[in-house]
Design a protein around this motif. Structure first.
Motif, PDB file in Angstrom:
ATOM      1  N   GLU A 170     -10.190 -19.740  50.417  1.00  0.00           N
ATOM      2  CA  GLU A 170      -8.882 -20.877  50.272  1.00  0.00           C
ATOM      3  C   GLU A 170      -8.852 -21.785  51.227  1.00  0.00           C
ATOM      4  O   GLU A 170      -8.477 -22.621  52.649  1.00  0.00           O
ATOM      5  CB  GLU A 170      -8.255 -21.326  48.828  1.00  0.00           C
ATOM      6  CG  GLU A 170      -8.816 -21.514  47.959  1.00  0.00           C
ATOM      7  CD  GLU A 170      -8.500 -21.367  46.739  1.00  0.00           C
ATOM      8  OE1 GLU A 170      -7.237 -22.405  46.329  1.00  0.00           O
ATOM      9  OE2 GLU A 170      -8.229 -21.333  45.776  1.00  0.00           O
ATOM     10  N   VAL A 171      -8.232 -19.790  52.780  1.00  0.00           N
ATOM     11  CA  VAL A 171      -6.636 -21.081  53.580  1.00  0.00           C
ATOM     12  C   VAL A 171      -7.309 -19.550  54.576  1.00  0.00           C
ATOM     13  O   VAL A 171      -8.232 -18.396  54.734  1.00  0.00           O
ATOM     14  CB  VAL A 171      -5.257 -19.850  53.212  1.00  0.00           C
ATOM     15  CG1 VAL A 171      -4.664 -21.084  52.271  1.00  0.00           C
ATOM     16  CG2 VAL A 171      -5.022 -18.792  52.460  1.00  0.00           C
ATOM     17  N   GLU A 172      -7.031 -19.850  56.050  1.00  0.00           N
ATOM     18  CA  GLU A 172      -7.188 -19.312  56.976  1.00  0.00           C
ATOM     19  C   GLU A 172      -6.651 -17.811  57.006  1.00  0.00           C
ATOM     20  O   GLU A 172      -5.384 -17.553  56.450  1.00  0.00           O
ATOM     21  CB  GLU A 172      -7.393 -19.690  58.352  1.00  0.00           C
ATOM     22  CG  GLU A 172      -7.611 -21.350  58.741  1.00  0.00           C
ATOM     23  CD  GLU A 172      -9.497 -20.611  58.641  1.00  0.00           C
ATOM     24  OE1 GLU A 172      -9.132 -19.745  59.582  1.00  0.00           O
ATOM     25  OE2 GLU A 172      -9.931 -21.522  57.974  1.00  0.00           O
ATOM     26  N   PRO A 173      -7.605 -16.847  57.313  1.00  0.00           N
ATOM     27  CA  PRO A 173      -6.908 -15.545  57.690  1.00  0.00           C
ATOM     28  C   PRO A 173      -5.148 -15.841  58.058  1.00  0.00           C
ATOM     29  O   PRO A 173      -5.332 -16.227  59.238  1.00  0.00           O
ATOM     30  CB  PRO A 173      -7.551 -14.001  58.243  1.00  0.00           C
ATOM     31  CG  PRO A 173      -9.442 -15.210  57.789  1.00  0.00           C
ATOM     32  CD  PRO A 173      -8.460 -17.085  58.012  1.00  0.00           C
ATOM     33  N   GLY A 174      -4.311 -14.557  57.990  1.00  0.00           N
ATOM     34  CA  GLY A 174      -3.516 -14.251  58.690  1.00  0.00           C
ATOM     35  C   GLY A 174      -2.254 -16.153  57.806  1.00  0.00           C
ATOM     36  O   GLY A 174      -1.318 -15.795  58.201  1.00  0.00           O
ATOM     37  N   SER A 175      -2.386 -17.343  57.267  1.00  0.00           N
ATOM     38  CA  SER A 175      -1.816 -17.613  56.806  1.00  0.00           C
ATOM     39  C   SER A 175      -0.714 -17.663  55.741  1.00  0.00           C
ATOM     40  O   SER A 175      -0.681 -16.521  55.115  1.00  0.00           O
ATOM     41  CB  SER A 175      -2.282 -18.969  55.874  1.00  0.00           C
ATOM     42  OG  SER A 175      -3.344 -19.401  56.219  1.00  0.00           O
ATOM     43  N   ARG A 176       0.951 -17.834  56.296  1.00  0.00           N
ATOM     44  CA  ARG A 176       2.094 -17.704  55.725  1.00  0.00           C
ATOM     45  C   ARG A 176       1.367 -18.586  54.324  1.00  0.00           C
ATOM     46  O   ARG A 176       1.852 -19.519  53.866  1.00  0.00           O
ATOM     47  CB  ARG A 176       2.651 -17.264  56.048  1.00  0.00           C
ATOM     48  CG  ARG A 176       2.716 -16.916  57.428  1.00  0.00           C
ATOM     49  CD  ARG A 176       3.614 -16.502  58.645  1.00  0.00           C
ATOM     50  NE  ARG A 176       3.676 -17.685  59.370  1.00  0.00           N
ATOM     51  CZ  ARG A 176       4.196 -18.092  60.371  1.00  0.00           C
ATOM     52  NH1 ARG A 176       5.099 -17.106  60.933  1.00  0.00           N
ATOM     53  NH2 ARG A 176       4.139 -19.164  61.934  1.00  0.00           N
ATOM     54  N   THR A 177       2.155 -17.677  53.312  1.00  0.00           N
ATOM     55  CA  THR A 177       1.715 -18.692  51.873  1.00  0.00           C
ATOM     56  C   THR A 177       3.018 -18.197  50.845  1.00  0.00           C
ATOM     57  O   THR A 177       3.493 -19.828  50.544  1.00  0.00           O
ATOM     58  CB  THR A 177       0.466 -18.480  50.641  1.00  0.00           C
ATOM     59  OG1 THR A 177       1.276 -16.723  50.573  1.00  0.00           O
ATOM     60  CG2 THR A 177      -1.207 -18.032  51.814  1.00  0.00           C
ATOM     61  N   VAL A 178       3.063 -17.800  50.445  1.00  0.00           N
ATOM     62  CA  VAL A 178       4.717 -17.932  50.328  1.00  0.00           C
ATOM     63  C   VAL A 178       5.701 -17.266  50.619  1.00  0.00           C
ATOM     64  O   VAL A 178       5.837 -15.918  51.532  1.00  0.00           O
ATOM     65  CB  VAL A 178       5.139 -17.252  48.678  1.00  0.00           C
ATOM     66  CG1 VAL A 178       5.976 -16.772  47.967  1.00  0.00           C
ATOM     67  CG2 VAL A 178       3.486 -17.973  47.506  1.00  0.00           C
ATOM     68  N   ILE A 179       6.613 -17.542  50.983  1.00  0.00           N
ATOM     69  CA  ILE A 179       8.105 -16.893  50.816  1.00  0.00           C
ATOM     70  C   ILE A 179       9.213 -16.082  49.367  1.00  0.00           C
ATOM     71  O   ILE A 179       9.736 -16.935  49.180  1.00  0.00           O
ATOM     72  CB  ILE A 179       9.067 -17.693  52.221  1.00  0.00           C
ATOM     73  CG1 ILE A 179       8.357 -17.792  52.679  1.00  0.00           C
ATOM     74  CG2 ILE A 179      10.225 -16.976  52.305  1.00  0.00           C
ATOM     75  CD1 ILE A 179       8.759 -18.444  54.237  1.00  0.00           C
ATOM     76  N   ALA A 180       9.402 -14.840  49.340  1.00  0.00           N
ATOM     77  CA  ALA A 180      10.446 -14.647  48.102  1.00  0.00           C
ATOM     78  C   ALA A 180      11.927 -14.327  48.715  1.00  0.00           C
ATOM     79  O   ALA A 180      12.213 -13.495  49.739  1.00  0.00           O
ATOM     80  CB  ALA A 180       9.887 -13.431  48.017  1.00  0.00           C
ATOM     81  N   ASP A 181      12.825 -15.630  48.936  1.00  0.00           N
ATOM     82  CA  ASP A 181      13.765 -15.613  47.951  1.00  0.00           C
ATOM     83  C   ASP A 181      14.819 -15.175  46.938  1.00  0.00           C
ATOM     84  O   ASP A 181      15.042 -15.617  46.409  1.00  0.00           O
ATOM     85  CB  ASP A 181      14.158 -16.868  48.386  1.00  0.00           C
ATOM     86  CG  ASP A 181      15.914 -17.388  48.683  1.00  0.00           C
ATOM     87  OD1 ASP A 181      16.518 -16.018  49.381  1.00  0.00           O
ATOM     88  OD2 ASP A 181      16.100 -18.419  49.254  1.00  0.00           O
ATOM     89  N   HIS A 182      14.473 -13.413  47.073  1.00  0.00           N
ATOM     90  CA  HIS A 182      15.675 -12.901  45.950  1.00  0.00           C
ATOM     91  C   HIS A 182      16.854 -13.412  46.394  1.00  0.00           C
ATOM     92  O   HIS A 182      17.390 -12.577  47.816  1.00  0.00           O
ATOM     93  CB  HIS A 182      15.516 -11.649  45.547  1.00  0.00           C
ATOM     94  CG  HIS A 182      16.236 -10.984  44.399  1.00  0.00           C
ATOM     95  ND1 HIS A 182      16.994 -10.992  44.345  1.00  0.00           N
ATOM     96  CD2 HIS A 182      15.478 -10.887  43.272  1.00  0.00           C
ATOM     97  CE1 HIS A 182      17.082  -9.781  43.532  1.00  0.00           C
ATOM     98  NE2 HIS A 182      16.036 -10.491  42.877  1.00  0.00           N
ATOM     99  N   PRO A 183      18.544 -13.559  45.611  1.00  0.00           N
ATOM    100  CA  PRO A 183      19.584 -13.222  46.016  1.00  0.00           C
ATOM    101  C   PRO A 183      20.548 -12.360  46.672  1.00  0.00           C
ATOM    102  O   PRO A 183      21.309 -11.840  46.976  1.00  0.00           O
ATOM    103  CB  PRO A 183      19.787 -13.945  45.041  1.00  0.00           C
ATOM    104  CG  PRO A 183      19.189 -13.717  43.461  1.00  0.00           C
ATOM    105  CD  PRO A 183      17.968 -13.303  44.519  1.00  0.00           C
ATOM    106  N   LEU A 184      19.596 -10.673  46.061  1.00  0.00           N
ATOM    107  CA  LEU A 184      20.057  -9.745  46.257  1.00  0.00           C
ATOM    108  C   LEU A 184      19.271  -9.134  47.881  1.00  0.00           C
ATOM    109  O   LEU A 184      19.475  -8.186  48.740  1.00  0.00           O
ATOM    110  CB  LEU A 184      19.776  -8.411  45.847  1.00  0.00           C
ATOM    111  CG  LEU A 184      20.817  -9.037  44.374  1.00  0.00           C
ATOM    112  CD1 LEU A 184      19.987  -7.552  43.476  1.00  0.00           C
ATOM    113  CD2 LEU A 184      22.189  -8.722  45.094  1.00  0.00           C
ATOM    114  N   LEU A 185      18.700  -9.640  48.416  1.00  0.00           N
ATOM    115  CA  LEU A 185      17.893  -9.923  50.209  1.00  0.00           C
ATOM    116  C   LEU A 185      18.581 -10.200  50.898  1.00  0.00           C
ATOM    117  O   LEU A 185      18.979 -11.399  50.906  1.00  0.00           O
ATOM    118  CB  LEU A 185      16.409 -10.426  49.700  1.00  0.00           C
ATOM    119  CG  LEU A 185      15.535  -9.334  48.607  1.00  0.00           C
ATOM    120  CD1 LEU A 185      13.373 -10.014  49.095  1.00  0.00           C
ATOM    121  CD2 LEU A 185      15.501  -8.169  48.808  1.00  0.00           C
TER     122      LEU A 185
END
Length: 216
Positions: free
Chosen positions: A199-214
């Protein structure tokens, strides 16, 4: 040998899960198996989990209904239930040794919709932000959200992991705006880069994890 983790979403003929709930439930299912005692130490899934996590954390999402779903409940795994979604996650297996109950299930047909736009996430709840520029099927997005949750899990302390588990792995999934996405990319938060198998090109950035303790 490459391993794959299989997730199966229940899609009954007249009861399809809502899109956002399916994504959130899949991510929570991945966290549940990571946190399970069987996945660590001398647990029965530990060896497979280690082999899988030492390579690409490949995940595949399939669907089933009715008798197939009931049959899956006898295969060792964990079922996570959302508001409209049910997702069962199974410990990783080598690509050529996926149990027949899973191997024969369909990948297509996992395109879901939300009946209305999801509300803003509750304050303090971890959020998995989806790249607004990519088009992904629901199944693909579920796998990517699972990756994002896993990267956040790896980045957290033991104390923070226990707190997340105690909260039943509460999280939200939302699609970022273009401006949000650019800001998130610069934040230092965990970013999923897809291998590009589908479905997407290699290396595509798909999701960013925003946890409040990070730390941003």
């Amino acid at each position: 040998m490459e391993h794959v983790m299989t997730l199966v979403v229940r899609v009954e003929k007249n009861a399809r899960p809502a899109q956002t709930d399916a994504l959130e439930t899949a991510a929570r299912a991945v966290l549940a198996i990571l946190a399970d005692d069987r996945s660590t130490g001398e647990g029965e899934w530990a060896e497979a989990m280690i082999a899988w996590q030492d390579d690409r954390i490949r995940k595949i999402v399939k669907r089933c209904r009715g008798v197939e779903w009931r049959r899956l409940e006898s295969v060792p795994g964990i079922t996570m239930t959302g508001v409209t979604a049910e997702v069962r996650v199974f410990p990783p297996t080598p690509l050529d040794a996926v149990p027949s109950e899973l191997a024969n299930l369909q990948v297509s047909g996992t395109d879901f919709e939300d009946p209305e736009d999801p509300a803003a996430p509750e304050p303090g709840v971890p959020v998995l932000w989806i790249n607004p520029e990519l088009e992904m099927s629901s199944g693909k997005a579920m796998a990517q959200c699972g990756h994002g949750a896993q990267l956040a899990w790896w980045a957290l302390s033991t104390v923070a992991r226990k707190a997340w588990a105690a909260a039943d792995f509460a999280l939200a999934v939302r699609t970022a705006s273009a401006a949000q996405w650019e800001s998130l990319l610069a934040s230092g938060l965990p970013v999923v880069q897809d291998a590009g198998f589908t479905e997407v090109e290699p290396g595509s950035r798909t999701v960013i994890a925003d946890h409040p303790l990070l730390t941003r």
